[in-house]
Motif scaffolding. Structure first.
Motif, PDB file in Angstrom:
ATOM      1  N   LYS A   1      -8.019   3.547   1.076  1.00 27.05           N
ATOM      2  CA  LYS A   1      -8.356   2.317   1.781  1.00 27.05           C
ATOM      3  C   LYS A   1      -9.841   2.033   1.586  1.00 27.05           C
ATOM      4  O   LYS A   1     -10.616   2.922   1.273  1.00 27.05           O
ATOM      5  N   CYS A   2     -10.208   0.805   1.833  1.00 24.30           N
ATOM      6  CA  CYS A   2     -11.609   0.421   1.737  1.00 24.30           C
ATOM      7  C   CYS A   2     -12.352   0.931   2.975  1.00 24.30           C
ATOM      8  O   CYS A   2     -12.062   0.507   4.100  1.00 24.30           O
TER       9      CYS A   2
ATOM     10  N   LYS B   1     -14.849  -6.740   3.528  1.00 21.03           N
ATOM     11  CA  LYS B   1     -14.921  -5.917   2.323  1.00 21.03           C
ATOM     12  C   LYS B   1     -15.533  -6.815   1.277  1.00 21.03           C
ATOM     13  O   LYS B   1     -15.650  -8.019   1.502  1.00 21.03           O
TER      14      LYS B   1
ATOM     15  N   LYS C   1      -3.162   7.581   1.378  1.00 24.54           N
ATOM     16  CA  LYS C   1      -3.365   6.232   0.853  1.00 24.54           C
ATOM     17  C   LYS C   1      -4.863   5.967   0.828  1.00 24.54           C
ATOM     18  O   LYS C   1      -5.579   6.321   1.766  1.00 24.54           O
TER      19      LYS C   1
ATOM     20  N   GLY D   1      -3.186   2.338  -2.982  1.00 25.04           N
ATOM     21  CA  GLY D   1      -4.568   1.882  -3.141  1.00 25.04           C
ATOM     22  C   GLY D   1      -5.118   2.052  -4.535  1.00 25.04           C
ATOM     23  O   GLY D   1      -6.319   2.246  -4.729  1.00 25.04           O
TER      24      GLY D   1
ATOM     25  N   CYS E   1      -8.448   0.617  -6.022  1.00 21.74           N
ATOM     26  CA  CYS E   1      -9.748   1.215  -5.702  1.00 21.74           C
ATOM     27  C   CYS E   1     -10.108   2.339  -6.667  1.00 21.74           C
ATOM     28  O   CYS E   1     -11.185   2.926  -6.562  1.00 21.74           O
TER      29      CYS E   1
ATOM     30  N   GLU F   1     -14.031  -1.812   4.933  1.00 22.32           N
ATOM     31  CA  GLU F   1     -13.189  -2.556   5.875  1.00 22.32           C
ATOM     32  C   GLU F   1     -13.138  -1.818   7.222  1.00 22.32           C
ATOM     33  O   GLU F   1     -13.194  -2.439   8.279  1.00 22.32           O
ATOM     34  N   THR F   2     -13.069  -0.496   7.179  1.00 18.02           N
ATOM     35  CA  THR F   2     -13.100   0.304   8.405  1.00 18.02           C
ATOM     36  C   THR F   2     -14.433   0.123   9.127  1.00 18.02           C
ATOM     37  O   THR F   2     -14.474  -0.050  10.348  1.00 18.02           O
TER      38      THR F   2
ATOM     39  N   ASP G   1      -6.551   7.991   3.881  1.00 19.88           N
ATOM     40  CA  ASP G   1      -6.019   8.167   5.225  1.00 19.88           C
ATOM     41  C   ASP G   1      -5.108   9.394   5.277  1.00 19.88           C
ATOM     42  O   ASP G   1      -4.937  10.103   4.272  1.00 19.88           O
TER      43      ASP G   1
ATOM     44  N   LEU H   1       0.815  -1.212   0.000  1.00 19.49           N
ATOM     45  CA  LEU H   1       0.000   0.000   0.000  1.00 19.49           C
ATOM     46  C   LEU H   1       0.852   1.266   0.000  1.00 19.49           C
ATOM     47  O   LEU H   1       0.450   2.296  -0.534  1.00 19.49           O
TER      48      LEU H   1
END
Length: 191
Positions: free
Chosen positions: A102-103, A118, A100, A27, A30, A106-107, A96, A22
């Motif tokens: 991120k999904c 996810k 980066k 990422g 995505c 997922e958070t 973030d 990552l």
């Protein structure tokens, strides 16, 4: 190819190395591509049902996209997928502090809101599973944006099937994965 039950598994899962990096790609998976992440019907239903709980975790643009298109869409191929923002980013992607991607789902999962980590299609990546009439093909998808992941996997000596173990078990079960692991060990002994 290796046959496990009604699946045909590409040897590449056992021979190629891969660990997401990552820090290098930021990422990109995505963002890159022309379509959203494929969803199962159960995933699409849960996303639609939990939008009020998911929304606080998403970007303003992601929320606007979902408000406009819905929690999921039906793609050109008739399959369910995540909607894309005008930028091409998945509507569920978040950024973030280090820029980066991120999904966001997922958070949300880590907070206990969603039952799934996810979308399975994302969790499996770089593995792609395609159902045919009499079998399911399980292949390693090589994409140029993942060059750093291949390099990191090589340096750490981690094969694709080991990297995606959790997702493969989620999709096919422990017994199936044990058979794959055995095939991987047998192939390694031959080299």
């Amino acid at each position: 190819m290796i046959q496990i039950g009604n699946t045909l598994v590409s040897d590449d899962l056992l021979t190629e190395a891969f660990v997401c990096d990552l820090n290098a790609c930021k990422g990109a998976c995505c963002v890159e591509g022309e379509y959203g992440a494929p969803l199962t019907q159960d995933e699409a239903d849960e996303l639609a049902h939990l939008q009020d709980q998911i929304a606080p975790y998403l970007s303003d643009e992601g929320k606007a996209t979902i408000a406009d298109q819905g929690a999921w869409i039906t793609g050109e191929d008739g399959e369910l997928e995540t909607p894309l923002m005008p930028t091409g980013h998945c509507a569920y992607v978040i950024e973030d502090a280090d820029k980066k991607l991120k999904c966001g789902l997922e958070t949300v999962h880590q907070e206990g809101v969603l039952s799934f980590k996810k979308p399975l299609s994302c969790h499996l990546y770089p593995v792609r599973a395609q159902q045919y009439s009499s079998f399911e093909a399980v292949n390693y998808h090589q994409w140029d944006i993942c060059g750093a992941a291949c390099a990191l996997g090589s340096s750490l000596k981690v094969k694709v099937y080991v990297f995606v173990k959790e997702a493969l078990v989620r999709k096919f079960g422990e017994e199936w994965y044990a058979a794959l692991e055995k095939a991987g060990a047998e192939l390694a002994e031959k080299k």
